[in-house]
Design a protein around this motif. Sequence first.
Motif, PDB file in Angstrom:
ATOM      1  N   ASP A  32      43.048  33.834  41.119  1.00 20.92           N
ATOM      2  CA  ASP A  32      42.125  32.981  40.378  1.00 20.92           C
ATOM      3  C   ASP A  32      42.764  32.758  39.015  1.00 20.92           C
ATOM      4  O   ASP A  32      42.933  33.707  38.250  1.00 20.92           O
ATOM      5  CB  ASP A  32      40.772  33.667  40.230  1.00 20.92           C
ATOM      6  CG  ASP A  32      39.783  32.857  39.411  1.00 20.92           C
ATOM      7  OD1 ASP A  32      40.057  31.674  39.122  1.00 20.92           O
ATOM      8  OD2 ASP A  32      38.733  33.414  39.058  1.00 20.92           O
ATOM      9  N   SER A  43      42.182  37.850  43.016  1.00 23.35           N
ATOM     10  CA  SER A  43      40.768  37.852  43.384  1.00 23.35           C
ATOM     11  C   SER A  43      40.522  38.408  44.778  1.00 23.35           C
ATOM     12  O   SER A  43      39.456  38.968  45.041  1.00 23.35           O
ATOM     13  CB  SER A  43      40.181  36.442  43.282  1.00 23.35           C
ATOM     14  OG  SER A  43      40.835  35.570  44.187  1.00 23.35           O
ATOM     15  N   HIS A  44      41.508  38.261  45.671  1.00 23.07           N
ATOM     16  CA  HIS A  44      41.348  38.722  47.055  1.00 23.07           C
ATOM     17  C   HIS A  44      42.665  39.234  47.625  1.00 23.07           C
ATOM     18  O   HIS A  44      43.728  38.774  47.233  1.00 23.07           O
ATOM     19  CB  HIS A  44      40.859  37.580  47.957  1.00 23.07           C
ATOM     20  CG  HIS A  44      39.498  37.096  47.617  1.00 23.07           C
ATOM     21  ND1 HIS A  44      39.281  36.168  46.630  1.00 23.07           N
ATOM     22  CD2 HIS A  44      38.286  37.426  48.108  1.00 23.07           C
ATOM     23  CE1 HIS A  44      37.997  35.933  46.535  1.00 23.07           C
ATOM     24  NE2 HIS A  44      37.361  36.691  47.414  1.00 23.07           N
ATOM     25  N   PRO A  59      37.508  41.056  48.887  1.00 23.78           N
ATOM     26  CA  PRO A  59      37.497  40.839  47.439  1.00 23.78           C
ATOM     27  C   PRO A  59      38.245  41.975  46.744  1.00 23.78           C
ATOM     28  O   PRO A  59      38.277  43.106  47.248  1.00 23.78           O
ATOM     29  CB  PRO A  59      36.004  40.855  47.081  1.00 23.78           C
ATOM     30  CG  PRO A  59      35.349  41.584  48.194  1.00 23.78           C
ATOM     31  CD  PRO A  59      36.196  41.370  49.416  1.00 23.78           C
ATOM     32  N   TRP A  60      38.861  41.679  45.598  1.00 26.58           N
ATOM     33  CA  TRP A  60      39.635  42.688  44.885  1.00 26.58           C
ATOM     34  C   TRP A  60      38.802  43.924  44.570  1.00 26.58           C
ATOM     35  O   TRP A  60      39.298  45.041  44.600  1.00 26.58           O
ATOM     36  CB  TRP A  60      40.248  42.122  43.607  1.00 26.58           C
ATOM     37  CG  TRP A  60      41.065  43.155  42.916  1.00 26.58           C
ATOM     38  CD1 TRP A  60      40.688  43.937  41.862  1.00 26.58           C
ATOM     39  CD2 TRP A  60      42.373  43.597  43.284  1.00 26.58           C
ATOM     40  NE1 TRP A  60      41.695  44.816  41.530  1.00 26.58           N
ATOM     41  CE2 TRP A  60      42.736  44.631  42.398  1.00 26.58           C
ATOM     42  CE3 TRP A  60      43.270  43.217  44.269  1.00 26.58           C
ATOM     43  CZ2 TRP A  60      43.966  45.274  42.467  1.00 26.58           C
ATOM     44  CZ3 TRP A  60      44.493  43.856  44.330  1.00 26.58           C
ATOM     45  CH2 TRP A  60      44.824  44.876  43.439  1.00 26.58           C
ATOM     46  N   ASP A  61      37.506  43.764  44.282  1.00 27.44           N
ATOM     47  CA  ASP A  61      36.700  44.932  43.925  1.00 27.44           C
ATOM     48  C   ASP A  61      36.458  45.870  45.099  1.00 27.44           C
ATOM     49  O   ASP A  61      35.914  46.957  44.917  1.00 27.44           O
ATOM     50  CB  ASP A  61      35.407  44.557  43.203  1.00 27.44           C
ATOM     51  CG  ASP A  61      34.577  43.517  43.911  1.00 27.44           C
ATOM     52  OD1 ASP A  61      35.023  42.992  44.936  1.00 27.44           O
ATOM     53  OD2 ASP A  61      33.477  43.224  43.423  1.00 27.44           O
ATOM     54  N   LEU A  79      35.391  39.621  54.335  1.00 27.52           N
ATOM     55  CA  LEU A  79      34.656  38.365  54.194  1.00 27.52           C
ATOM     56  C   LEU A  79      34.657  37.589  55.503  1.00 27.52           C
ATOM     57  O   LEU A  79      35.680  37.511  56.184  1.00 27.52           O
ATOM     58  CB  LEU A  79      35.275  37.518  53.082  1.00 27.52           C
ATOM     59  CG  LEU A  79      35.319  38.163  51.706  1.00 27.52           C
ATOM     60  CD1 LEU A  79      36.083  37.275  50.744  1.00 27.52           C
ATOM     61  CD2 LEU A  79      33.916  38.423  51.191  1.00 27.52           C
ATOM     62  N   PRO A  83      38.266  32.693  51.384  1.00 27.46           N
ATOM     63  CA  PRO A  83      38.243  31.885  50.161  1.00 27.46           C
ATOM     64  C   PRO A  83      39.421  30.919  50.150  1.00 27.46           C
ATOM     65  O   PRO A  83      40.415  31.133  50.834  1.00 27.46           O
ATOM     66  CB  PRO A  83      38.383  32.930  49.047  1.00 27.46           C
ATOM     67  CG  PRO A  83      39.069  34.080  49.694  1.00 27.46           C
ATOM     68  CD  PRO A  83      38.633  34.080  51.132  1.00 27.46           C
TER      69      PRO A  83
END
Length: 144
Positions: A32, A43-44, A59-61, A79, A83
């Motif tokens: 991102d 971000s991913h 997702p990175w988190d 996911l 994305p």
Amino acid sequence: MMLFTEVRGLPVLAPEPAGGGPLGTVSSLTVDVGSGSGSGSVSHVRFRDGRFGREKALPWDAVDTVGPGAVRLRSAAVLETLPSHHDLLGRRVLVETGTEHGTVLDVAFDTRTARLLALFTTRGELPAGRLLGLGGYALVVRAA
């Protein structure tokens, strides 16, 4: 700090309570750019669950640690919908003035914060703070 090329191909390991086994292999990292605010971040994490498996994203988190041996997850929040993604590696680099600045060979990033640190191009190193945008055609950077 790690390079994108060092992360590509690493096994993605499930969280310890879920057995800690491999879920797949990193195929790429989604970035991102931050709508022109500079720097950008991962971000991913995109991975494949087998040689011919379909690509999945986290997702990175969901990432706990990234090291030379594996990407270990804190949660396996895969996911359902991937994305949008433009791979930075091999991407053409354009300066906002329209001048070409080669292509991206590698990207350094902080494995704890996911922040991009530097881009290594065929025409030299660029600080990540110069990032303006990333699209299907090119990565656009601020003039020095």
